[in-house]
Design a protein around this motif. Structure first.
Motif, PDB file in Angstrom:
ATOM      1  N   GLY A 246       0.831  -1.208   0.000  1.00 49.93           N
ATOM      2  CA  GLY A 246       0.000   0.000   0.000  1.00 49.93           C
ATOM      3  C   GLY A 246       0.865   1.258   0.000  1.00 49.93           C
ATOM      4  O   GLY A 246       0.612   2.205  -0.752  1.00 49.93           O
ATOM      5  N   LYS A 247       1.908   1.235   0.817  1.00 51.22           N
ATOM      6  CA  LYS A 247       2.799   2.404   0.891  1.00 51.22           C
ATOM      7  C   LYS A 247       3.498   2.638  -0.444  1.00 51.22           C
ATOM      8  O   LYS A 247       3.656   3.777  -0.885  1.00 51.22           O
ATOM      9  N   LYS A 248       3.916   1.561  -1.094  1.00 48.22           N
ATOM     10  CA  LYS A 248       4.570   1.717  -2.400  1.00 48.22           C
ATOM     11  C   LYS A 248       3.587   2.301  -3.416  1.00 48.22           C
ATOM     12  O   LYS A 248       3.944   3.136  -4.243  1.00 48.22           O
ATOM     13  N   ALA A 249       2.326   1.851  -3.318  1.00 46.75           N
ATOM     14  CA  ALA A 249       1.316   2.355  -4.267  1.00 46.75           C
ATOM     15  C   ALA A 249       1.110   3.855  -4.066  1.00 46.75           C
ATOM     16  O   ALA A 249       1.067   4.627  -5.033  1.00 46.75           O
ATOM     17  N   ALA A 250       0.970   4.261  -2.796  1.00 39.53           N
ATOM     18  CA  ALA A 250       0.754   5.688  -2.518  1.00 39.53           C
ATOM     19  C   ALA A 250       1.937   6.500  -3.020  1.00 39.53           C
ATOM     20  O   ALA A 250       1.770   7.572  -3.626  1.00 39.53           O
ATOM     21  N   PHE A 251       3.131   5.988  -2.797  1.00 40.92           N
ATOM     22  CA  PHE A 251       4.330   6.708  -3.228  1.00 40.92           C
ATOM     23  C   PHE A 251       4.359   6.829  -4.755  1.00 40.92           C
ATOM     24  O   PHE A 251       4.592   7.903  -5.299  1.00 40.92           O
ATOM     25  N   ALA A 252       4.110   5.719  -5.434  1.00 44.97           N
ATOM     26  CA  ALA A 252       4.144   5.734  -6.907  1.00 44.97           C
ATOM     27  C   ALA A 252       3.121   6.720  -7.469  1.00 44.97           C
ATOM     28  O   ALA A 252       3.416   7.502  -8.370  1.00 44.97           O
ATOM     29  N   LEU A 253       1.906   6.701  -6.900  1.00 49.55           N
ATOM     30  CA  LEU A 253       0.855   7.608  -7.389  1.00 49.55           C
ATOM     31  C   LEU A 253       1.239   9.060  -7.143  1.00 49.55           C
ATOM     32  O   LEU A 253       1.059   9.918  -8.011  1.00 49.55           O
ATOM     33  N   ASN A 254       1.769   9.319  -5.957  1.00 50.86           N
ATOM     34  CA  ASN A 254       2.183  10.692  -5.644  1.00 50.86           C
ATOM     35  C   ASN A 254       3.303  11.180  -6.556  1.00 50.86           C
ATOM     36  O   ASN A 254       3.469  12.376  -6.775  1.00 50.86           O
ATOM     37  N   GLU A 255       4.064  10.227  -7.084  1.00 53.84           N
ATOM     38  CA  GLU A 255       5.160  10.572  -8.003  1.00 53.84           C
ATOM     39  C   GLU A 255       4.689  10.614  -9.450  1.00 53.84           C
ATOM     40  O   GLU A 255       5.476  10.743 -10.373  1.00 53.84           O
ATOM     41  N   GLY A 256       3.393  10.400  -9.673  1.00 47.32           N
ATOM     42  CA  GLY A 256       2.856  10.534 -11.031  1.00 47.32           C
ATOM     43  C   GLY A 256       2.829   9.261 -11.857  1.00 47.32           C
ATOM     44  O   GLY A 256       2.582   9.300 -13.062  1.00 47.32           O
ATOM     45  N   LEU A 257       3.097   8.123 -11.226  1.00 48.70           N
ATOM     46  CA  LEU A 257       3.006   6.858 -11.964  1.00 48.70           C
ATOM     47  C   LEU A 257       1.624   6.246 -11.773  1.00 48.70           C
ATOM     48  O   LEU A 257       0.994   6.432 -10.733  1.00 48.70           O
ATOM     49  N   GLY A 258       1.135   5.530 -12.772  1.00 49.92           N
ATOM     50  CA  GLY A 258      -0.092   4.764 -12.612  1.00 49.92           C
ATOM     51  C   GLY A 258       0.250   3.446 -11.919  1.00 49.92           C
ATOM     52  O   GLY A 258       1.387   2.964 -12.022  1.00 49.92           O
ATOM     53  N   VAL A 259      -0.730   2.879 -11.236  1.00 46.83           N
ATOM     54  CA  VAL A 259      -0.489   1.634 -10.485  1.00 46.83           C
ATOM     55  C   VAL A 259      -1.440   0.533 -10.933  1.00 46.83           C
ATOM     56  O   VAL A 259      -2.653   0.730 -10.966  1.00 46.83           O
ATOM     57  N   ILE A 260      -0.875  -0.601 -11.287  1.00 44.75           N
ATOM     58  CA  ILE A 260      -1.676  -1.806 -11.494  1.00 44.75           C
ATOM     59  C   ILE A 260      -1.591  -2.560 -10.172  1.00 44.75           C
ATOM     60  O   ILE A 260      -0.529  -3.073  -9.799  1.00 44.75           O
TER      61      ILE A 260
END
Ligand code: 13P
Length: 218
Positions: free
Chosen positions: A73-87
């Motif tokens: 979950g933390k990695k997902a939040a970080f990726a989204l905040n950095e502008g990446l989409g998450v699968i």
């Protein structure tokens, strides 16, 4: 340090729920291999090579590397905040299915994403039963649809009706040119996350066309 692991998987998904007329097909090919190894690279490196999406919570990260729901979950939040989409991958082990825990496991994994993500705009959910990944043992269309509906329902109750209808839910696990057609007919299967079959050009084209045909026919 924040690391996002890459996968050699190819993903096909499309928007059908929002605009029945508009067909969106995206093909995401991740360049780095070794999904089950500990080879990782930073978000900065990913963005630098033009990567737009990351796969998180893949069964190999959960069950081989040992990442838990909260860490994912933390990695997902970080990726989204950095502008990446998450699968965002979810899915049960065979013993969990046999013990009647499929929904519980999927909902718990889903909640770990829902608890921390800033928005659902750039998230695609991938339902990947672990027993189906790379085994040649695909979920039946009914088994997959049942979980996809339950996931959508969970989003409706726990996030919002809008997110439930907009979010693409794709299926992964031994999808191939022979089984994609029946799976694609299911109402809540919005696309596929493809591993092995993505390496076979003509077969991969069949999978792409199965989703395209579905929406064109609709
Ligand atoms: O793990 C997968 C996609 O991430 C699925 O792999 P297979 O299609 O080879 O089962």
């Amino acid at each position: 340090m924040h690391f996002i692991s890459l996968s050699a998987t190819t993903s096909i998904d499309f928007m059908g729920k929002l605009t029945q007329k508009y067909l969106f097909l995206s093909l995401i090919v991740f360049c780095l291999l070794y999904d089950s190894s500990d080879s990782s690279c930073s978000v900065e490196q990913l963005k630098d090579i033009g990567c737009k999406w990351v796969i998180l919570g893949h069964s190999e990260r959960r069950h081989v590397i040992g990442e838990d729901d909260q860490f994912i979950g933390k990695k997902a939040a970080f990726a989204l905040n950095e502008g990446l989409g998450v699968i965002a991958c979810i899915g049960e082990l065979l013993e969990e299915r046999e013990a009647g825990k499929t929904f519980d496991v999927c909902f718990q994994q889903l909640k770990a994403f829902a608890d921390v993500v800033p928005s659902w705009d750039n998230i695609v959910i991938a339902y990947e039963p672990v027993w189906a990944i790379g085994t040649g043992k695909v979920a039946t269309p009914q088994q997959a649809q049942e979980v996809h509906v339950a996931v959508r329902d969970w989003l409706k109750k726990n996030v919002s009706e809008e997110v439930a209808s907009k979010t693409r839910i794709i299926y992964g696990g031994s999808v191939n040119g022979s089984n994609c057609g029946e799976l694609a007919k299911e109402e809540d299967i919005d696309g596929f996350l493809v591993g092995g079959a993505s390496l076979k050009g003509p077969e991969f084209a069949t999978i792409v066309n199965s989703v395209t045909t579905k929406k064109v026919a609709a």
